[in-house]
Design a protein around this motif. Structure first.
Motif, mmCIF file in Angstrom:
data_model
loop_
_atom_site.group_PDB
_atom_site.id
_atom_site.type_symbol
_atom_site.label_atom_id
_atom_site.label_comp_id
_atom_site.label_asym_id
_atom_site.label_seq_id
_atom_site.Cartn_x
_atom_site.Cartn_y
_atom_site.Cartn_z
ATOM 1 N N GLY A 186 -2.244 6.150 10.990
ATOM 2 C CA GLY A 186 -1.104 5.384 11.481
ATOM 3 C C GLY A 186 -0.566 4.437 10.424
ATOM 4 N N ILE A 187 -1.463 3.808 9.672
ATOM 5 C CA ILE A 187 -1.037 2.908 8.596
ATOM 6 C C ILE A 187 -0.246 3.681 7.546
ATOM 7 C CG2 ILE A 187 -1.871 1.474 6.693
ATOM 8 C CD1 ILE A 187 -4.262 0.735 8.544
ATOM 9 N N LEU A 188 -0.750 4.840 7.150
ATOM 10 C CA LEU A 188 -0.045 5.658 6.159
ATOM 11 C C LEU A 188 1.316 6.114 6.690
ATOM 12 C CD1 LEU A 188 -3.053 7.787 4.901
ATOM 13 C CD2 LEU A 188 -1.856 6.016 3.603
ATOM 14 N N GLU A 189 1.378 6.448 7.979
ATOM 15 C CA GLU A 189 2.659 6.842 8.585
ATOM 16 C C GLU A 189 3.672 5.712 8.474
ATOM 17 O OE1 GLU A 189 4.538 7.046 13.002
ATOM 18 O OE2 GLU A 189 2.480 7.786 12.802
ATOM 19 N N TYR A 190 3.217 4.485 8.742
ATOM 20 C CA TYR A 190 4.139 3.351 8.683
ATOM 21 C C TYR A 190 4.609 3.090 7.247
ATOM 22 C CZ TYR A 190 6.071 -1.298 8.801
ATOM 23 O OH TYR A 190 6.912 -2.363 8.644
ATOM 24 N N VAL A 191 3.693 3.106 6.283
ATOM 25 C CA VAL A 191 4.096 2.871 4.892
ATOM 26 C C VAL A 191 5.041 3.973 4.430
ATOM 27 C CG1 VAL A 191 3.296 2.567 2.527
ATOM 28 C CG2 VAL A 191 1.965 1.609 4.406
ATOM 29 N N GLN A 238 7.144 5.483 6.295
ATOM 30 C CA GLN A 238 8.417 5.218 6.975
ATOM 31 C C GLN A 238 9.233 4.150 6.252
ATOM 32 O OE1 GLN A 238 10.016 6.502 9.460
ATOM 33 N NE2 GLN A 238 11.206 4.932 10.494
ATOM 34 N N VAL A 239 8.574 3.048 5.854
ATOM 35 C CA VAL A 239 9.314 1.899 5.322
ATOM 36 C C VAL A 239 9.234 1.771 3.805
ATOM 37 C CG1 VAL A 239 9.118 0.605 7.474
ATOM 38 C CG2 VAL A 239 7.354 0.327 5.701
ATOM 39 N N GLY A 240 8.391 2.565 3.161
ATOM 40 C CA GLY A 240 8.338 2.559 1.704
ATOM 41 C C GLY A 240 7.324 1.606 1.120
ATOM 42 N N SER A 241 7.294 0.365 1.626
ATOM 43 C CA SER A 241 6.354 -0.604 1.082
ATOM 44 C C SER A 241 6.134 -1.736 2.068
ATOM 45 C CB SER A 241 6.849 -1.178 -0.252
ATOM 46 O OG SER A 241 8.021 -1.947 -0.063
ATOM 47 N N ILE A 242 5.011 -2.421 1.899
ATOM 48 C CA ILE A 242 4.677 -3.637 2.643
ATOM 49 C C ILE A 242 4.452 -4.737 1.619
ATOM 50 C CG2 ILE A 242 3.055 -4.763 4.221
ATOM 51 C CD1 ILE A 242 2.221 -2.024 5.210
ATOM 52 N N GLN A 243 5.008 -5.899 1.866
ATOM 53 C CA GLN A 243 4.845 -6.993 0.914
ATOM 54 C C GLN A 243 3.415 -7.528 0.956
ATOM 55 O OE1 GLN A 243 8.108 -9.690 0.828
ATOM 56 N NE2 GLN A 243 7.029 -11.250 -0.358
ATOM 57 N N PHE A 244 2.824 -7.733 -0.235
ATOM 58 C CA PHE A 244 1.449 -8.241 -0.326
ATOM 59 C C PHE A 244 1.505 -9.690 -0.791
ATOM 60 C CE2 PHE A 244 -2.797 -8.949 -0.695
ATOM 61 C CZ PHE A 244 -3.628 -7.845 -0.798
ATOM 62 N N ASP A 245 1.407 -10.612 0.157
ATOM 63 C CA ASP A 245 1.242 -12.019 -0.183
ATOM 64 C C ASP A 245 -0.182 -12.399 0.182
ATOM 65 O OD1 ASP A 245 2.931 -14.678 -0.826
ATOM 66 O OD2 ASP A 245 1.375 -15.107 0.670
ATOM 67 N N PRO A 246 -0.936 -13.021 -0.750
ATOM 68 C CA PRO A 246 -2.360 -13.239 -0.520
ATOM 69 C C PRO A 246 -2.712 -14.482 0.289
ATOM 70 C CG PRO A 246 -1.792 -13.956 -2.727
ATOM 71 C CD PRO A 246 -0.527 -13.385 -2.120
#
Length: 420
Positions: free
Chosen positions: A40-45, A47-55
Motif C-alpha cells: 500500500g505504501i508503494l502504491e501511494y508513492v 501515485q504521488v511521485g514523492s513524499i517529503q522527508f522532514d526529520p
C-alpha cells in the motif's frame, strides 16, 4: 492565485465538494487508513511521485505521519524496511528532501548532473574533501558526519553553517555518488550508491527525452497533489525548477495532447486548475459512489495535501501555516500543530506532544474551525482516529491540557474508550 485567459479554457466543471473529494481520493484519504502494508505504501508513492522527508520528530517524522493517515495499522518500521532494507524506496532531493520509488532513480539523472555542474567545482572546499570522504566510506562502510575526525566548519552551498564533512556528504548525495544507508535519529549514514542500488539501475539512461523532460516534471508535480493551480509558485518547486513563463506553454501542450484536463470549480470564477487525464477514473468514482460514513484522520504538516496552501483556502476553506520556524511569541497556535480531517472537511487542528519514555500522548490544545458542530458520529470517528494514532505512536495513555477540559465539544477526548 487568480488566473486569466492565457491558460487553456476549462473543459470540466466541479463543485467544491467534488473537488475536495477528488483530492482526498487521489491522496488515498477518502477514506483514510485503507492501504495495506508495504504494498500500500508503494502504491501511494507511485501515485504521488514523492513524499517529503522532514526529520523533525514530535509525534513521528513527516513521512510517518503521511503514511499513518493512509495505511491500516501503520508502523514506522514498514517505511524503514522499504528504505534501508529492501531498497524499494530511496531518499533524494525533489522540491525538498523526499522519498521516491527506487525505480525512478534514472529519471533524476538530469538533476544529479545539474548538481555536479553547479556545486562540483574542484575549488569548492567540500569538493576538495570529497575524495577522502568517498575513500573513507569505501574502506570503512556507511559513515555519518560525526564519523570524520576533521570537523572544520564552513558555510555550505545552501548557506547554512556546517562541518566540512557534512557539506561533502550532502553534495555527494545530491550528485548521486552516495545514498542514505540508514538513519540514527535525524543523523544519516551514507554509503556508496554502487553498493546499495542495482548496477543496471545506476547505469540506466534517463528514459525521458530532452523534449519531454519539462512536460514530465509538470505532470509529475500535478500528480503529487491531484488538482493544482498553475500560478501557485510555492507548489511548482521541482528538482529542476519549471519557471512560471515555461509553465503556460507546457500546460497548454499537455491539454492539447489529452494528458491534462483544464478544470473550473464552481464559486471560483477567477481560478483555473488542472488534473491529469489518467486520474479521471478517480473523479468518476467519487462522483458515482455514495459517500461512506465520515472518518477522521490527522494530517502531517508537510503532507502532499498541504503543499498548496492557497488551494486549501479556496477548496477546503482551511487556512494553515506551519509554525515550526516562527519564534514562540509569534505563533498563533503552536510548534507542531496537526490538521484534523473529518469526511471531506478540515474541522480542527491540535497541538500534540509525545513522551516516548512514559508512553504518554498529550493533547496540549485543540482548536475547532468556525461553525463546526460536533455530533455523536463525529465524536465516534474522532475516538477511533485518536486510538489509531496512539497505536501508531505506541502511546499507552493520553493526557489533555488544561484548556481541553473546558471545551464541552471535547468530551469525547476524555472518554474511557481512549484508555488502553
Amino acid at each position: 492565485m487568480s488566473t486569466n485567459s492565457r491558460w487553456p479554457a476549462p473543459s470540466l466543471r466541479l463543485s467544491k465538494g467534488e473537488a475536495r473529494r477528488f483530492l482526498l481520493a487521489h491522496q488515498r484519504l477518502w477514506p483514510p487508513r485503507r492501504l495495506q502494508g508495504k504494498d500500500g505504501i508503494l502504491e501511494y508513492v507511485r501515485q504521488v511521485g514523492s513524499i517529503q522527508f522532514d526529520p523533525i520528530n514530535v509525534v513521528g517524522r513527516n513521512p510517518d505521519l503521511v503514511l499513518q493517515s493512509r495505511t491500516r495499522r501503520y508502523q514506522p518500521g514498514l517505511l524503514e524496511e522499504l528504505l534501508y532494507g529492501e531498497r524499494r524506496l530511496v531518499e533524494v532531493w525533489d522540491k525538498a528532501a523526499s522519498i521516491i520509488l527506487t525505480s525512478d532513480w534514472p529519471r533524476f539523472a538530469r538533476h544529479r548532473e545539474r548538481m555536479r555542474r553547479e556545486y562540483g567545482s574542484p575549488s569548492n572546499p567540500q569538493m576538495k574533501a570529497a575524495p577522502q570522504v568517498i575513500e573513507a566510506i569505501r574502506d570503512r562502510g556507511p559513515l555519518s558526519s560525526i564519523d570524520f575526525k576533521h570537523q572544520d566548519r564552513i558555510r555550505s552551498d545552501w548557506g547554512i553553517p556546517t562541518t566540512l564533512a557534512r557539506a561533502a556528504l550532502e553534495i555527494l548525495h545530491a550528485m548521486g555518488e552516495l545514498v542514505v544507508d540508514h538513519r540514527v535519529g535525524t543523523r544519516r549514514a551514507f554509503d556508496l550508491t554502487e553498493r546499495l542500488l542495482p548496477a543496471d539501475l545506476v547505469s540506466a539512461p534517463d528514459p525521458i527525452d530532452d523534449s519531454d523532460y519539462r512536460a514530465w516534471q509538470v505532470l509529475r508535480r500535478i500528480g503529487g497533489l491531484g488538482l493544482v493551480s498553475p500560478t501557485a509558485s510555492e507548489y511548482w518547486l521541482t528538482s529542476d525548477k519549471v519557471k512560471s513563463k515555461e509553465r503556460q506553454p507546457i500546460l497548454s501542450r499537455l491539454v492539447e495532447a489529452g494528458e491534462l484536463v483544464a478544470v473550473a470549480v464552481e464559486g471560483l470564477p477567477d481560478q483555473k486548475f488542472f488534473l491529469r487525464q489518467a486520474d479521471l477514473p478517480t473523479l468518476e468514482a467519487v462522483r458515482s459512489k455514495r459517500p461512506s460514513q465520515p472518518k477522521a484522520s490527522f494530517i502531517a504538516p508537510l503532507d502532499n495535501l498541504m503543499w498548496q496552501r492557497d488551494l486549501l483556502r479556496l477548496i477546503f476553506d482551511f487556512d494553515y501555516i506551519w509554525e515550526v520556524y516562527k519564534p514562540a511569541a509569534q505563533r498563533k497556535y503552536g510548534y507542531y500543530v496537526l490538521p484534523v480531517l473529518y469526511g471531506d472537511r478540515f474541522v480542527a487542528r491540535f497541538d500534540p506532544k509525545f513522551d516516548r519514555t512514559s508512553g504518554e500522548l498529550t493533547i496540549a490544545n485543540w482548536w475547532w474551525e468556525d461553525g463546526v458542530r460536533v455530533d455523536d458520529r463525529m465524536s465516534a470517528a474522532l475516538i477511533v482516529c485518536v486510538r489509531e494514532f496512539m497505536r501508531y505512536l505506541g502511546a499507552v495513555h493520553i493526557r489533555s491540557g488544561a484548556k481541553i477540559t473546558r471545551d464541552k465539544r471535547l468530551g469525547w477526548l476524555l472518554s474511557r474508550q481512549l484508555s488502553r
